[in-house]
Design a protein around this motif. Structure first.
Motif, PDB file in Angstrom:
ATOM      1  N   ASN A 172      47.719  36.215  50.791  1.00  0.00           N
ATOM      2  CA  ASN A 172      47.118  37.519  50.541  1.00  0.00           C
ATOM      3  C   ASN A 172      45.406  36.653  50.316  1.00  0.00           C
ATOM      4  O   ASN A 172      44.822  37.571  49.225  1.00  0.00           O
ATOM      5  CB  ASN A 172      47.040  38.353  49.016  1.00  0.00           C
ATOM      6  CG  ASN A 172      48.685  38.690  49.230  1.00  0.00           C
ATOM      7  OD1 ASN A 172      49.221  39.133  50.165  1.00  0.00           O
ATOM      8  ND2 ASN A 172      49.518  38.689  47.728  1.00  0.00           N
ATOM      9  N   ILE A 174      41.827  36.829  50.302  1.00  0.00           N
ATOM     10  CA  ILE A 174      40.593  37.822  50.459  1.00  0.00           C
ATOM     11  C   ILE A 174      39.752  38.385  51.326  1.00  0.00           C
ATOM     12  O   ILE A 174      39.018  36.641  51.772  1.00  0.00           O
ATOM     13  CB  ILE A 174      40.044  37.632  48.939  1.00  0.00           C
ATOM     14  CG1 ILE A 174      40.670  37.511  47.987  1.00  0.00           C
ATOM     15  CG2 ILE A 174      38.575  38.751  48.592  1.00  0.00           C
ATOM     16  CD1 ILE A 174      40.996  38.538  47.846  1.00  0.00           C
ATOM     17  N   ASN A 283      39.298  34.205  46.259  1.00  0.00           N
ATOM     18  CA  ASN A 283      41.067  34.326  45.504  1.00  0.00           C
ATOM     19  C   ASN A 283      41.479  32.807  44.886  1.00  0.00           C
ATOM     20  O   ASN A 283      40.486  31.942  45.766  1.00  0.00           O
ATOM     21  CB  ASN A 283      42.081  35.118  45.894  1.00  0.00           C
ATOM     22  CG  ASN A 283      42.784  33.691  46.651  1.00  0.00           C
ATOM     23  OD1 ASN A 283      43.154  32.585  47.132  1.00  0.00           O
ATOM     24  ND2 ASN A 283      43.781  35.133  47.646  1.00  0.00           N
ATOM     25  N   GLN A 284      41.850  32.227  43.552  1.00  0.00           N
ATOM     26  CA  GLN A 284      41.866  30.973  43.181  1.00  0.00           C
ATOM     27  C   GLN A 284      42.569  30.715  44.420  1.00  0.00           C
ATOM     28  O   GLN A 284      42.437  29.256  44.259  1.00  0.00           O
ATOM     29  CB  GLN A 284      43.020  31.313  41.906  1.00  0.00           C
ATOM     30  CG  GLN A 284      43.265  30.221  40.596  1.00  0.00           C
ATOM     31  CD  GLN A 284      43.348  30.244  40.548  1.00  0.00           C
ATOM     32  OE1 GLN A 284      44.349  30.982  39.831  1.00  0.00           O
ATOM     33  NE2 GLN A 284      42.963  29.307  38.709  1.00  0.00           N
ATOM     34  N   LYS A 285      43.616  30.641  44.985  1.00  0.00           N
ATOM     35  CA  LYS A 285      44.792  29.416  45.706  1.00  0.00           C
ATOM     36  C   LYS A 285      43.703  29.425  46.962  1.00  0.00           C
ATOM     37  O   LYS A 285      43.609  28.506  47.405  1.00  0.00           O
ATOM     38  CB  LYS A 285      45.896  30.264  46.553  1.00  0.00           C
ATOM     39  CG  LYS A 285      47.061  31.073  45.626  1.00  0.00           C
ATOM     40  CD  LYS A 285      47.942  31.484  46.216  1.00  0.00           C
ATOM     41  CE  LYS A 285      49.321  31.226  44.808  1.00  0.00           C
ATOM     42  NZ  LYS A 285      50.212  31.990  45.169  1.00  0.00           N
ATOM     43  N   GLN A 286      42.689  30.221  47.139  1.00  0.00           N
ATOM     44  CA  GLN A 286      41.742  29.869  48.713  1.00  0.00           C
ATOM     45  C   GLN A 286      40.775  28.990  47.718  1.00  0.00           C
ATOM     46  O   GLN A 286      40.196  28.002  48.303  1.00  0.00           O
ATOM     47  CB  GLN A 286      40.754  31.715  48.782  1.00  0.00           C
ATOM     48  CG  GLN A 286      41.916  32.464  49.759  1.00  0.00           C
ATOM     49  CD  GLN A 286      40.510  33.533  50.262  1.00  0.00           C
ATOM     50  OE1 GLN A 286      40.958  34.686  49.513  1.00  0.00           O
ATOM     51  NE2 GLN A 286      40.807  34.088  51.428  1.00  0.00           N
ATOM     52  N   GLU A 323      44.192  40.164  39.479  1.00  0.00           N
ATOM     53  CA  GLU A 323      44.746  39.611  39.671  1.00  0.00           C
ATOM     54  C   GLU A 323      43.592  39.389  38.015  1.00  0.00           C
ATOM     55  O   GLU A 323      42.646  39.702  37.838  1.00  0.00           O
ATOM     56  CB  GLU A 323      44.495  38.669  40.601  1.00  0.00           C
ATOM     57  CG  GLU A 323      43.541  38.452  41.428  1.00  0.00           C
ATOM     58  CD  GLU A 323      43.306  37.456  42.146  1.00  0.00           C
ATOM     59  OE1 GLU A 323      43.470  36.276  42.314  1.00  0.00           O
ATOM     60  OE2 GLU A 323      43.014  37.943  43.636  1.00  0.00           O
ATOM     61  N   ALA A 326      39.949  38.765  38.558  1.00  0.00           N
ATOM     62  CA  ALA A 326      39.186  39.952  38.949  1.00  0.00           C
ATOM     63  C   ALA A 326      39.833  40.959  39.632  1.00  0.00           C
ATOM     64  O   ALA A 326      40.551  41.301  38.900  1.00  0.00           O
ATOM     65  CB  ALA A 326      40.313  38.603  40.616  1.00  0.00           C
ATOM     66  N   TYR A 333      35.974  42.845  45.953  1.00  0.00           N
ATOM     67  CA  TYR A 333      35.997  41.683  45.292  1.00  0.00           C
ATOM     68  C   TYR A 333      35.386  41.244  44.378  1.00  0.00           C
ATOM     69  O   TYR A 333      34.213  40.767  44.777  1.00  0.00           O
ATOM     70  CB  TYR A 333      37.817  41.493  46.093  1.00  0.00           C
ATOM     71  CG  TYR A 333      37.571  40.045  45.347  1.00  0.00           C
ATOM     72  CD1 TYR A 333      39.278  40.831  44.801  1.00  0.00           C
ATOM     73  CD2 TYR A 333      37.405  39.184  45.110  1.00  0.00           C
ATOM     74  CE1 TYR A 333      40.727  39.400  44.274  1.00  0.00           C
ATOM     75  CE2 TYR A 333      38.347  38.187  44.991  1.00  0.00           C
ATOM     76  CZ  TYR A 333      39.447  38.104  44.174  1.00  0.00           C
ATOM     77  OH  TYR A 333      40.026  37.159  43.080  1.00  0.00           O
ATOM     78  N   ARG A 335      35.949  37.680  41.692  1.00  0.00           N
ATOM     79  CA  ARG A 335      36.550  37.586  40.501  1.00  0.00           C
ATOM     80  C   ARG A 335      35.800  35.921  39.694  1.00  0.00           C
ATOM     81  O   ARG A 335      34.736  35.845  39.881  1.00  0.00           O
ATOM     82  CB  ARG A 335      37.622  36.021  41.714  1.00  0.00           C
ATOM     83  CG  ARG A 335      38.290  35.462  40.514  1.00  0.00           C
ATOM     84  CD  ARG A 335      39.508  34.742  41.069  1.00  0.00           C
ATOM     85  NE  ARG A 335      38.514  33.518  42.185  1.00  0.00           N
ATOM     86  CZ  ARG A 335      38.904  32.171  41.997  1.00  0.00           C
ATOM     87  NH1 ARG A 335      39.053  31.950  40.828  1.00  0.00           N
ATOM     88  NH2 ARG A 335      37.719  31.265  42.930  1.00  0.00           N
TER      89      ARG A 335
END
Length: 380
Positions: A172, A174, A283-286, A323, A326, A333, A335
């Motif tokens: 997912n 962003i 996001n954190q994984k990105q 999330e 975020a 969005y 975060r």
């Protein structure tokens, strides 16, 4: 079951580098997909008891067994990295038909290279060896072919694989593209260099190369180029990049694309990386993948300059929570970052943190002056 995992199948002849490249890919994947599993063809034989031999029929049966395990795991939402010769077209066809998220990476090597490497002495013995006296059905429709004759380091190969499969690696991702296209079409942003750019200018040397990650309308990139830096500036907004490319700027190159997985990020190619108010837009994984990518793309001694919104920002908590830390607010969005967590992530990637501070006064805008995090990290 929804949210099935992805099976990354690394195939190629013995000595091609399946285990080296696939193993490194797995270790980096594990940083964003903690439940990822690694299956090596040789190791799994030992684990399963080696009850299947090496005749044509036994090899075929063994390959089928491996990929039924891969399917079982991926059906439960687990990503699998599998390294095996699996020499049959019929096996690869079964994979595509039965594993929804199947990615096939063919590690291809010239025959003379394999003979030169001659791992385990297979190619001098020449008996019962796939690709020598046993047929090998070369993959006809792999998702990616990686040529591995030794002219590129394993990390370079893995980074190429990550760029190709990036949406699968990060769940997912962003995408605020529509919002920012409209924003830059309306030309709402200041054209003056930011206070952060002026601060960074005191820490860089003219003639060096800087990549800006998410350049927006290019105000900071153009400023750095005017100071004599060679600038590569990347943004996902086509509207912003088209505007910037209408009047070419000396020392600056503007690219439309994902600043995390851009093809411009070659190993050891940048002296500086610059991210102002962009890490909080992913996001954190990105973020984890970006930090890993920048560590590889920076030269030794290169610096990573980061300015980002903090969890202490007054905007924190506004809008719809999507999330941890975020929110979707004002049509896009955001975060909010915990300073110490970002520092730990940088250090885990190998960076040395040279400067880190959170305070007001860094990014005043109109009547607003939120606390902002500034970081300077160095690749040793």
């Amino acid at each position: 079951m929804d949210n099935k995992g992805t099976v990354y199948f690394f195939t190629g002849l013995s000595g091609a580098g399946k285990t080296t490249v696939g193993g490194l890919f797995y270790r980096r994947l594990k940083a964003t997909k903690p439940n990822a599993v690694y299956l090596d063809g040789d190791e799994i034989r030992v684990a399963f008891g080696e009850d299947v031999g090496y005749s044509h029929e036994e090899r075929l049966r063994w390959a089928g067994r491996i990929f039924r395990v891969c399917k079982l795991l991926s059906d439960q939402g687990i990503d699998v990295v599998c390294c095996s010769i699996a020499m049959f077209d019929s096996v690869r066809r079964w994979n595509r038909e039965h594993i929804p998220n199947y990615k096939e990476i063919y590690i291809r090597v010239k025959k003379e290279t394999l003979i030169q490497r001659n791992q385990k002495g297979l190619y001098t013995a020449g008996h019962n060896v796939v690709g020598v006296d046993l047929p090998f059905d070369e993959p006809k429709t792999p998702d990616l072919i990686i040529q591995n004759d030794g002219d590129r380091a394993p990390l370079e190969l893995v980074e190429e694989i990550e760029r190709v499969f990036y949406p699968n690696i990060v769940e997912n991702p962003i995408d605020n593209t529509d919002y920012w296209n409209q924003y830059y079409c309306n030309r709402l942003c200041s054209t003056e260099p930011s206070p952060f750019a002026r601060y960074v200018d005191t820490l860089v040397e003219p003639g060096k190369t800087l990549v800006e990650l998410g350049c927006g309308n290019g105000r900071d990139a153009l400023f750095f180029a005017e100071q004599g830096l060679q600038v590569v500036a990347i943004d996902l907004s086509r509207a912003a990049i088209d505007q910037l490319n209408q009047v070419p700027a000396k020392n600056a190159r503007f690219l439309c694309g994902d600043f995390i997985a851009s093809d411009a990020h070659k190993p050891n190619s940048y002296d500086y990386a610059y991210s102002r108010f962009t890490i909080h837009a992913i996001n954190q994984k990105q973020e984890r993948l970006l930090l890993q990518t920048m560590f590889g793309a920076l030269k030794s001694g290169g610096k990573f300059f980061i300015e980002v919104r903090s969890v202490n920002d007054p905007l924190y908590g506004k809008g719809k929570a999507v999330e941890r830390n975020a929110f979707f607010y004002d049509n896009h969005y955001r975060r909010f970052i915990v300073r110490d967590e970002l520092l730990q992530s940088l250090q885990k990637c190998g960076f040395r943190v040279e400067y880190a501070k959170e305070q007001t006064g860094f990014a005043p805008y109109g009547n607003d002056d939120p606390p902002v995090i500034r970081i300077v990290a160095v690749k040793p």
